[in-house]
Design a protein around this motif. Structure first.
Motif: not given
Lengths: 665, 154
Positions: A109-110, A113-115, A525-526, A528, B25-26, B28-29, B32-33, B35-38, B40, B116-117
């Protein structure tokens, strides 16, 4: 031979396990290079990479290595700890170590998937693994705290989800408090006429369950009530419930309804909420004939006695010695202790006024789908006859799909039920009026058991389907009173203008307006879109991030009745699993005071939001109550002498992590 | 041994991020799920609450070579521990003053409320911070002699 110590003794090297997660991680991060790098880090005995470390063979590697190589610590570099930290702690424990001799690295996830840059992602992975290896070497053996679970369950929301969850738990012998905001349970389902795809009537399914709730010895039903406060934690919640005055003594009201008949208002004049204002009620009323409980309500906004104090009170007269009417009734506060909570607070329909060009609220011929449910219902305001606001029977009807769904100006998501209920309404309207029915749709989504068959059936009945989004609704220019629906038929490539007598807006489902407040109240939590967020869509679909609180029904996202009932059953089962275990293990991340180092400055005492810290006058030292401490670590960061520590998040461990991520070549 | 010195590598900021367990942290998770790109450049360290972030963690990160420190917590009113994020805010404000005294630019320490959202916000904040810190260049802490010289001159 000495028995291998369950807690270990801190000796033994570190084992590092790099997961490929198929290609999820290995596609971006060079896992071989990463494992080779990890193997060379100080203190590392073995580093392996494997396709799926979470699988049985993957976990087996860990257990075998602990035994065969005498590992003392385990690092798994894989997905988010939210997903598999528990899995790998268990594997570590089964291998013979204390489960907290483990640290997880979030590579998926960190990182992967993001890079997109392979080299940068691999460098980052090395930094994270290095930090984890350094950190885990300072881990301490910890024991989870066990706390008993109160077997009582709170269910919030009395729609079909809450009803099903409450009945399931009550049938299993658990005491349930069911709290509903409205004067009756039943929720949205009680307003529906028939249900797709079987066309069995909603009331026939729902009302027996509502009655069962009322009569169940294990269920305490509080309608017209709201949860106002939630304290405590899994197994031991303290919940405050506000019971709004209905000005009727619930225990004394027999549900004879004579008071309604006797009300000084001879005619019903107040728009009736249950029928969405299409019908009228009196100031004293029963929301609908099958309401549960069968207890009337007085609406102080419209009751003459409340407004002027000069009513003849014919209702009180006719109630006689039953004495059920009490104009002086006050709000009551109840406090209950429960071990688990199920939230089933439902949805609200999208407000069609937000799309002004569909003319809802402007043209009397425009209805929402929920209004049409009431119009076709035999117990509805028109007795099941489909009559327009002007008293005429419609001869042509247009149903506009995706109102407030799949639209970037309102909600991007698909509300999942509108296609199917539109087909159902098309069928019912055609059956009742023999009108020509036009469905304007983007795509027909019928992905359920017997759904596609139902779609075919409705199409064969002669309902028209036009693939196109309606762009405008306007009155026919020559004053016929009809409304023209204008849409581009994307299959024909033509703009169609179809005059109709009645427009039905298939409004989507959205999170309730107060979802954010409810979320804060229950500390969950909600997502988006505003619905409550489940812990994991597949691994923990009815859990929340707060242990002991579960979700059921549309408060988690739009879904139909079969899915809602299934989810409510799942939430009840999760609650039962906790309750029947009788105790729960809590994360041992509590704070503690090193007494000899505490200077007695009391800085920490007022910081704790849970009043877990007390100052012991005799010793002039602070003391932390482990049961009350929730492990946030605010006091740890504030202690000027560094004498408060936090298990699992020791300063020394975090310093190692900081140095670790920065220590690259 | 190659005799030509290698071309200087492009400066890549190193950012240590302290994310609270319940919101950021959520988020950021979720990034990931989704699949956003930022960029490194961040290295996330998980803490239970932004209120757990001891100012020493931040100072230690700068001392060990971080070019920036990002703290992520629950939005005001949403703290999983009721008020931990407010404590984080107070410490952050004090700490920023201290850092200024030390000659560390404000943009190098950032506190963000990311629920988290808000995966999009993780992406936006990280990318923005990386750009700002990149523009500042590597953090260079003054050696004591420089500080003495400045103090004498003042």
């Amino acid at each position: 031979m000495q028995e291998p110590k369950r807690n270990g003794n801190g000796a033994g090297g570190v084992g590092v396990y790099v997961c490929h997660c198929g290609t999820n991680i290995a596609g971006i991060i060079d896992v071989r290079e990463l494992a080779a790098y990890a193997a060379g880090l100080p203190g590392v005995t073995v580093a392996r990479e494997y396709k799926y470390v979470c699988s049985d063979p993957g976990q087996e590697f860990i257990k075998q290595d602990i035994r065969a190589l005498g590992l003392g610590r385990v690092v798994v570099a894989a997905c988010s700890p939210c997903l598999h930290e528990k899995t790998f702690r268990r594997a570590t424990e089964q291998g013979g170590l204390n489960p907290f001799y483990f640290q997880m690295v979030n590579l998926r996830e960190h990182d992967s998937w993001v890079h997109t840059d392979r080299e940068a992602a691999t460098e980052k992975a090395k930094d994270l693994v290095r930090a984890a290896v350094r950190r885990v070497r300072l881990h301490q053996p910890l024991e989870r705290r066990r706390v008993p679970i109160d077997p009582k369950v709170l269910v919030v929301g009395g729609g079909i989800a809450g009803i099903h969850a409450a009945l399931t738990l009550a049938n299993a012998g658990k005491k349930v408090y069911l709290v509903e905001r409205e004067p009756t349970i039943g929720g949205h389902m009680a307003q529906f006429d028939k249900t797709f795809p079987t066309l069995d009537c909603a009331a026939c399914i729902l009302t027996p369950k509502m009655t069962a709730v009322r009569s169940h010895p294990n269920i305490t039903l509080w309608t017209y009530s709201e949860v106002t406060k939630v304290d405590g934690y899994v197994g031991n919640f303290k919940v405050t419930v506000k019971r709004k005055p209905r000005y009727i003594v619930e225990e004394l009201c027999l549900g004879c309804l004579e008071c309604i008949e006797a009300c000084v208002y001879k005619q019903a004049k107040v728009p009736d909420e249950f029928n969405l204002g299409l019908g009228k009620r009196k100031p004293i009323y029963l929301p609908f004939p099958q309401a549960v409980p069968q207890v009337v309500v007085i609406d102080p906004e419209t009751c003459i006695e409340f407004k002027s104090g000069k009513c003849k009170k014919t209702c009180v007269e006719v109630c006689g010695d039953r004495l059920a009417i009490d104009f002086k009734q006050q709000e009551r506060i109840e406090e209950v202790e429960v071990g688990t909570i199920i939230l089933a607070t439902g949805f609200q329909p999208f407000d069609a006024r937000r799309i002004p060009y569909y003319g809802y609220g402007t043209y009397p011929g425009v209805y929402t789908a929920l209004e049409v449910e009431r119009l076709v219902n035999a117990a509805g305001p028109t007795g099941g006859e489909v009559l327009l606001r002007d008293g005429h029977k419609p001869r042509t009807i247009g149903i506009i799909h995706c109102v407030g769904s799949r639209d970037e100006h309102t909600h991007r998501y698909c509300s999942r039920v509108c296609c199917m209920y539109s087909l159902k309404l098309a069928h019912l309207l055609k059956e009742k009026t023999d009108a020509e029915v036009y469905n304007f749709y983007i795509d027909i989504r019928a992905p359920g058991k017997a759904f596609e068959e139902f779609y075919n059936r409705v199409a064969e009945e002669g309902t028209h389907f036009i693939r196109g989004k309606v762009a405008d609704v306007y009155p026919e220019p020559n004053g016929t009173g009809r409304l023209v629906l204008q849409a581009e038929d994307t299959l024909l490539g033509l703009v169609r203008r179809i005059p109709v007598d009645m427009v039905v807006l298939a409004t989507g489902l959205e999170a309730r307006a107060d979802a954010q407040e409810v979320r804060r109240l229950f500390n969950i939590t909600c997502s988006t879109e505003g619905f409550f967020l489940e812990r994991h869509p597949k691994l923990a679909p009815v859990n929340t991030f707060t242990d002991g609180i579960f979700l059921a029904g549309c408060c988690q996202g739009p879904k139909d009745i079969p899915d809602t009932v299934a989810q409510a059953g799942a939430a009840a089962a999760e609650a039962l699993a906790l309750v029947d275990a009788q105790f729960v293990e809590l994360e041992p991340n509590t704070a503690y005071v090193l007494e000899e180092e505490c200077s007695g400055c009391k800085t920490c005492v007022p910081l704790c939001p849970y009043s877990a810290i007390t100052f012991v006058e005799a010793k002039k030292k602070a003391e932390i109550n482990e049961v009350l401490c929730k492990g946030c670590g605010v006091c740890v960061a504030a202690c000027p002498s560094g004498s408060i520590r936090q298990n699992l998040f020791e300063d020394a461990q975090i310093f190692e992590e900081i140095e670790g991520v920065l220590a690259h070549a | 041994m190659p005799d030509a010195t290698p071309a200087p590598r492009k400066f890549e900021p190193r950012i240590v991020a302290f994310f609270c367990n319940w919101c950021t942290y959520l988020a950021a998770d979720l990034a990931g799920t989704s699949r956003l790109k930022y960029a490194p450049n961040t290295r996330v360290i998980r803490v239970m609450c932004s209120g757990r972030v001891d100012p020493q963690f931040v100072l230690e990160a700068f001392a060990r070579g971080a070019d920036g420190v990002l703290i992520g917590g629950c939005p005001p009113g949403d703290c999983h521990y009721q008020v931990g994020n407010y404590k984080a805010l107070r410490r952050f404000r004090l700490l920023r003053r201290l850092l200024r005294e030390m000659g560390i630019e404000e943009e190098r320490l950032r506190l963000e409320w990311i629920s988290a959202s808000e995966a999009d916000k993780v992406k936006a904040v990280v990318n923005d911070m990386v750009e700002k810190v990149r523009a500042l260049g590597p953090l260079r802490l003054k050696v004591p002699e420089e500080v003495f010289a400045e103090e004498v001159a003042a």
